[in-house]
Design a protein around this motif. Structure first.
Motif, PDB file in Angstrom:
ATOM      1  N   GLN A   2       0.826  -1.211   0.000  1.00  0.00           N
ATOM      2  CA  GLN A   2       0.000   0.000   0.000  1.00  0.00           C
ATOM      3  C   GLN A   2       0.864   1.266   0.000  1.00  0.00           C
ATOM      4  OE1 GLN A   2      -3.233   0.188  -0.477  1.00  0.00           O
ATOM      5  NE2 GLN A   2      -3.582  -1.994  -0.390  1.00  0.00           N
TER       6      GLN A   2
ATOM      7  N   ARG B 205     -11.747   3.468  -0.028  1.00  0.00           N
ATOM      8  CA  ARG B 205     -11.142   4.782  -0.259  1.00  0.00           C
ATOM      9  C   ARG B 205     -11.592   5.769   0.805  1.00  0.00           C
ATOM     10  NH1 ARG B 205     -12.516   3.257  -5.604  1.00  0.00           N
ATOM     11  NH2 ARG B 205     -14.245   4.724  -5.631  1.00  0.00           N
TER      12      ARG B 205
ATOM     13  N   ARG C  35      -9.735   5.349   4.171  1.00  0.00           N
ATOM     14  CA  ARG C  35      -8.411   5.976   4.259  1.00  0.00           C
ATOM     15  C   ARG C  35      -8.471   7.371   4.863  1.00  0.00           C
ATOM     16  NH1 ARG C  35      -6.349   4.715  -1.807  1.00  0.00           N
ATOM     17  NH2 ARG C  35      -7.042   2.574  -1.812  1.00  0.00           N
TER      18      ARG C  35
ATOM     19  N   ARG D 276      -5.093   3.549   9.976  1.00  0.00           N
ATOM     20  CA  ARG D 276      -4.556   3.831   8.639  1.00  0.00           C
ATOM     21  C   ARG D 276      -3.152   3.261   8.508  1.00  0.00           C
ATOM     22  NH1 ARG D 276      -6.938   9.200   9.067  1.00  0.00           N
ATOM     23  NH2 ARG D 276      -4.900   9.961   9.639  1.00  0.00           N
TER      24      ARG D 276
ATOM     25  N   MET E 275      -1.817   0.437   5.949  1.00  0.00           N
ATOM     26  CA  MET E 275      -0.694   0.680   5.030  1.00  0.00           C
ATOM     27  C   MET E 275       0.386  -0.394   5.175  1.00  0.00           C
ATOM     28  SD  MET E 275      -1.547   3.258   3.230  1.00  0.00           S
ATOM     29  CE  MET E 275      -0.140   4.024   2.504  1.00  0.00           C
TER      30      MET E 275
END
Length: 123
Positions: free
Chosen positions: A71, A88, A91, A99, A103
């Motif tokens: 990511q 989306r 995020r 988050r 990631m």
């Protein structure tokens, strides 16, 4: 057992200085070990879920030398992974710790022999 055996076999062969393997965060194991995912991945199923992947390989003489999180790499390259609309939005609204966990959910790690890493990379 099979992964430990492979790690030991590679370590016994002095010409193997490093290897690359997939990384999945233990935090997402419950999402990838579902019957629905197993059906979709029946030709390449996930079967290896160590509670501490970095420690698992380190104890076998293969400490993590580097990791590239998928990511984060896609963001760095300006080519984010296609995702559904709700992912989306996640995020932007998720707390910072979630988050960061997202990631760092998956990637590739380079494992370098402990005895080689201590000498430094001669290249």
């Amino acid at each position: 057992e099979a992964v430990a055996s492979l790690a030991k076999d590679l370590h016994a062969c002095r010409s193997f200085e490093a290897w690359i393997c997939d990384y999945m965060s233990p935090a997402i194991y419950k999402y990838i070990a579902t019957p629905e995912r197993a059906e979709k991945m029946k030709n390449a199923p996930f079967r290896f879920f160590p509670p501490e992947p970095f420690e698992f390989f380190r104890t076998l003489g293969w400490p993590r030398s580097e990791i590239r999180y998928i990511q984060q790499t896609t963001v760095d390259l300006g080519r984010p992974v296609p995702a559904p609309w709700y992912a989306r939005i996640f995020r932007f609204i998720a707390p910072p710790n979630m988050r960061e966990q997202f990631m760092k959910a998956s990637g590739y790690m380079i494992l370098r022999r402990a005895d080689f890493a201590s000498k430094g990379d001669p290249k």
